[in-house]
Design a protein around this motif. Structure first.
Motif, PDB file in Angstrom:
ATOM      1  N   LEU A 118       0.823  -1.221   0.000  1.00  0.00           N
ATOM      2  CA  LEU A 118       0.000   0.000   0.000  1.00  0.00           C
ATOM      3  C   LEU A 118       0.856   1.269   0.000  1.00  0.00           C
ATOM      4  CD1 LEU A 118      -2.784   1.334   0.232  1.00  0.00           C
ATOM      5  CD2 LEU A 118      -2.657   0.988   2.711  1.00  0.00           C
ATOM      6  N   LEU A 138      -9.146   4.037   0.630  1.00  0.00           N
ATOM      7  CA  LEU A 138      -8.937   2.649   0.202  1.00  0.00           C
ATOM      8  C   LEU A 138     -10.214   2.115  -0.448  1.00  0.00           C
ATOM      9  CD1 LEU A 138      -6.785   1.070   3.043  1.00  0.00           C
ATOM     10  CD2 LEU A 138      -6.109   2.531   1.137  1.00  0.00           C
ATOM     11  N   ASP A 141     -12.714  -0.119   1.606  1.00  0.00           N
ATOM     12  CA  ASP A 141     -13.420   0.403   2.768  1.00  0.00           C
ATOM     13  C   ASP A 141     -14.549   1.302   2.300  1.00  0.00           C
ATOM     14  OD1 ASP A 141     -12.281  -0.133   5.529  1.00  0.00           O
ATOM     15  OD2 ASP A 141     -10.461   0.327   4.405  1.00  0.00           O
ATOM     16  N   TYR A 178      -5.727  -4.976  11.141  1.00  0.00           N
ATOM     17  CA  TYR A 178      -5.601  -3.539  10.847  1.00  0.00           C
ATOM     18  C   TYR A 178      -4.244  -2.981  11.280  1.00  0.00           C
ATOM     19  CZ  TYR A 178     -10.720  -3.767  10.812  1.00  0.00           C
ATOM     20  OH  TYR A 178     -12.021  -4.082  10.542  1.00  0.00           O
ATOM     21  N   GLY A 179      -3.985  -1.724  10.849  1.00  0.00           N
ATOM     22  CA  GLY A 179      -2.967  -0.922  11.495  1.00  0.00           C
ATOM     23  C   GLY A 179      -3.569  -0.434  12.806  1.00  0.00           C
ATOM     24  N   GLU A 199       1.496  -2.005  12.136  1.00  0.00           N
ATOM     25  CA  GLU A 199       0.679  -2.682  11.124  1.00  0.00           C
ATOM     26  C   GLU A 199       0.356  -4.106  11.588  1.00  0.00           C
ATOM     27  OE1 GLU A 199      -0.906  -1.579   8.666  1.00  0.00           O
ATOM     28  OE2 GLU A 199      -1.275  -3.225   7.302  1.00  0.00           O
ATOM     29  N   LYS A 200      -0.921  -4.409  11.683  1.00  0.00           N
ATOM     30  CA  LYS A 200      -1.442  -5.749  11.990  1.00  0.00           C
ATOM     31  C   LYS A 200      -0.735  -6.419  13.185  1.00  0.00           C
ATOM     32  CE  LYS A 200      -3.491  -6.078   7.561  1.00  0.00           C
ATOM     33  NZ  LYS A 200      -2.870  -5.803   6.299  1.00  0.00           N
ATOM     34  N   ILE A 212      -6.816   1.592  12.202  1.00  0.00           N
ATOM     35  CA  ILE A 212      -6.843   2.512  11.057  1.00  0.00           C
ATOM     36  C   ILE A 212      -7.893   1.991  10.080  1.00  0.00           C
ATOM     37  CG2 ILE A 212      -5.525   3.485   9.146  1.00  0.00           C
ATOM     38  CD1 ILE A 212      -2.949   2.757  10.591  1.00  0.00           C
ATOM     39  N   ILE A 213      -8.830   2.863   9.701  1.00  0.00           N
ATOM     40  CA  ILE A 213      -9.710   2.490   8.590  1.00  0.00           C
ATOM     41  C   ILE A 213      -9.248   3.289   7.376  1.00  0.00           C
ATOM     42  CG2 ILE A 213     -11.631   1.642   9.951  1.00  0.00           C
ATOM     43  CD1 ILE A 213     -12.939   4.417   9.571  1.00  0.00           C
ATOM     44  N   GLY A 214      -9.679   2.898   6.209  1.00  0.00           N
ATOM     45  CA  GLY A 214      -9.002   3.356   4.998  1.00  0.00           C
ATOM     46  C   GLY A 214      -9.256   4.776   4.535  1.00  0.00           C
ATOM     47  N   TYR A 216      -7.278   8.648   4.799  1.00  0.00           N
ATOM     48  CA  TYR A 216      -6.089   9.354   5.254  1.00  0.00           C
ATOM     49  C   TYR A 216      -6.073  10.725   4.584  1.00  0.00           C
ATOM     50  CZ  TYR A 216      -4.567   4.374   5.580  1.00  0.00           C
ATOM     51  OH  TYR A 216      -4.475   3.014   5.819  1.00  0.00           O
ATOM     52  N   GLN A 238       4.822  -0.497   3.701  1.00  0.00           N
ATOM     53  CA  GLN A 238       3.563  -0.256   4.422  1.00  0.00           C
ATOM     54  C   GLN A 238       3.333   1.240   4.660  1.00  0.00           C
ATOM     55  OE1 GLN A 238       1.337  -2.428   4.988  1.00  0.00           O
ATOM     56  NE2 GLN A 238       2.393  -4.404   4.941  1.00  0.00           N
ATOM     57  N   THR A 240       1.379   2.356   6.851  1.00  0.00           N
ATOM     58  CA  THR A 240       1.377   2.495   8.321  1.00  0.00           C
ATOM     59  C   THR A 240       2.784   2.805   8.839  1.00  0.00           C
ATOM     60  OG1 THR A 240      -0.452   0.939   8.424  1.00  0.00           O
ATOM     61  CG2 THR A 240       0.760   1.279  10.463  1.00  0.00           C
ATOM     62  N   ARG A 264     -19.267   1.543   8.655  1.00  0.00           N
ATOM     63  CA  ARG A 264     -18.183   1.288   7.701  1.00  0.00           C
ATOM     64  C   ARG A 264     -18.233  -0.189   7.322  1.00  0.00           C
ATOM     65  NH1 ARG A 264     -13.516  -2.167   8.840  1.00  0.00           N
ATOM     66  NH2 ARG A 264     -12.037  -1.765   7.172  1.00  0.00           N
TER      67      ARG A 264
HETATM   68  C1  G1P Z   1      -4.780  -1.746   4.980  1.00  0.00           C
HETATM   69  C2  G1P Z   1      -3.780  -1.020   5.882  1.00  0.00           C
HETATM   70  C3  G1P Z   1      -4.167  -1.169   7.340  1.00  0.00           C
HETATM   71  C4  G1P Z   1      -5.592  -0.668   7.534  1.00  0.00           C
HETATM   72  C5  G1P Z   1      -6.563  -1.405   6.584  1.00  0.00           C
HETATM   73  C6  G1P Z   1      -7.954  -0.782   6.665  1.00  0.00           C
HETATM   74  O1  G1P Z   1      -4.667  -3.124   5.189  1.00  0.00           O
HETATM   75  O2  G1P Z   1      -2.475  -1.553   5.641  1.00  0.00           O
HETATM   76  O3  G1P Z   1      -3.290  -0.425   8.141  1.00  0.00           O
HETATM   77  O4  G1P Z   1      -5.977  -0.855   8.869  1.00  0.00           O
HETATM   78  O5  G1P Z   1      -6.113  -1.305   5.226  1.00  0.00           O
HETATM   79  O6  G1P Z   1      -8.847  -1.457   5.843  1.00  0.00           O
HETATM   80  P1  G1P Z   1      -5.321  -4.229   4.172  1.00  0.00           P
HETATM   81  O7  G1P Z   1      -6.739  -4.380   4.601  1.00  0.00           O
HETATM   82  O8  G1P Z   1      -5.187  -3.677   2.804  1.00  0.00           O
HETATM   83  O9  G1P Z   1      -4.518  -5.465   4.386  1.00  0.00           O
END
Ligand code: G1P
Length: 309
Positions: A118, A138, A141, A178-179, A199-200, A212-214, A216, A238, A240, A264
């Motif tokens: 990402l 994102l 989301d 998530y982050g 991150e995760k 973190i939701i998508g 920013y 990343q 994050t 969401r």
């Molecule tokens: C990404 C981000 C993560 C965030 C998430 C939200 O992860 O890396 O930090 O919390 O989106 O949807 P992914 O879901 O793409 O693995």
């Protein structure tokens, strides 16, 4: 000033929508179709995201795509032969629907080139964004259009001159998806100052249950940080990690989080996708009554079956 004038006077005018992921959680539906094209009621998920950007005053949208995403590009083009046929039939309603996606915003596309994560996808937007702050949305989301979030984030970015990300409280057992943010409170209950991001993380490592939701709102300095980042979780660059660098005070400016308390949906997740269809379906202007009736009847039948069993 009117609402529209306020939006135009803002520093943020561009949105970047990373949509290069493979959608493996949704196989086989995503074998030959991008996950962002999965419909929620009658519109593909990506259209909601572009509409969300446009209604926050971001009329310039850059979608970062990857391989096998041709349908996604086609969706934002006009379709003269279809439009001509609907025009001849005088079907204004359908004509409006066909044109909605090609008129909602000025949509640009860029291929990510390599699937390096990402952070890398966002870094590719530099040539389009230039030296301005920008929003990232994102594609997976979906923020319910009835619960606006981006406007608030842009206002916080403008007033604090800071990077702003969206956070949401999630159950501890889901934090690893998530982050996750370490935070300090501010005098606003909906805004926190972020002191670190992971991150995760596992439930034990997680500094909070704020995920973190998508969404920013980033300052252009993020591009230099991304360029210098080593690969992080999963061997990927990343976003994050870039934000963590800023949050730890190593880069330019603080990072704030806006806590989102609305609806969401993670449309890349099968169960969430089904829920999104029901929740948006019951309020749909044409289908809402029919779907609501059906859901109530269905819930009653399920309840009866359970009490009999
Ligand atoms: C990404 C981000 C993560 C965030 C998430 C939200 O992860 O890396 O930090 O919390 O989106 O949807 P992914 O879901 O793409 O693995």
């Amino acid at each position: 000033m009117t609402d529209t004038q306020v939006k135009h006077s803002r520093s943020v005018t561009k949105a970047v929508v990373p949509a290069a992921g493979l959608g493996t959680r949704f196989l086989p539906a995503t074998k030959a179709m991008p996950k962002e094209m999965l419909p929620i009621v009658d519109k593909p998920a990506i259209q909601y995201v572009v509409e969300e950007a446009a209604s926050a005053g971001l009329g310039d949208v850059l979608i970062i795509t990857g391989r096998n995403k041709d349908n996604l590009l086609n969706h934002f083009d006009s379709v003269p032969e279809l439009e001509y046929s609907l025009e001849r039939k005088g079907d204004e309603g359908k004509l409006d629907k066909v044109r909605e996606s090609s008129e909602v915003a000025e949509v640009h596309f860029l291929r990510q080139g390599q699937p390096l994560g990402l952070g890398h996808a966002v870094g590719r937007a530099r040539c389009h964004v230039g030296d301005e702050s920008f929003a990232v949305l994102l594609g997976d989301d979906l923020i319910d259009p009835r619960d606006p979030l981006l406007d608030r984030m842009i206002a916080e970015h403008d007033s604090r001159g800071a990077t702003v990300i969206a956070l949401m409280e999630v159950p501890r057992e889901s934090v690893h998806l998530y982050g996750c943010a370490a935070v300090e409170t501010t005098d606003d209950p909906d805004v926190v100052r972020i002191t670190g991001l992971i991150e995760k993380p596992s439930a034990e490592e997680a500094p909070s249950n704020l995920a973190i939701i998508g969404r920013y709102v980033l300052r252009p300095e993020i591009f230099d940080v991304i360029d210098e980042l080593p690969p992080g979780r999963g061997g990927e660059i990343q976003l994050t990690d870039a934000l963590n660098y800023l949050a730890e005070g190593k880069g330019d400016g603080p990072v704030y989080g806006v806590i989102f308390r609305g609806r969401r949906y993670d449309t890349g997740d099968r169960a969430d996708w089904i829920k999104a269809n029901v929740l948006l379906g019951v309020d749909h202007e044409e289908l809402g009554d029919e779907i609501t009736e059906w859901v109530i009847g269905f819930a009653d039948r399920l309840r009866e079956q359970r009490s009999e069993g």
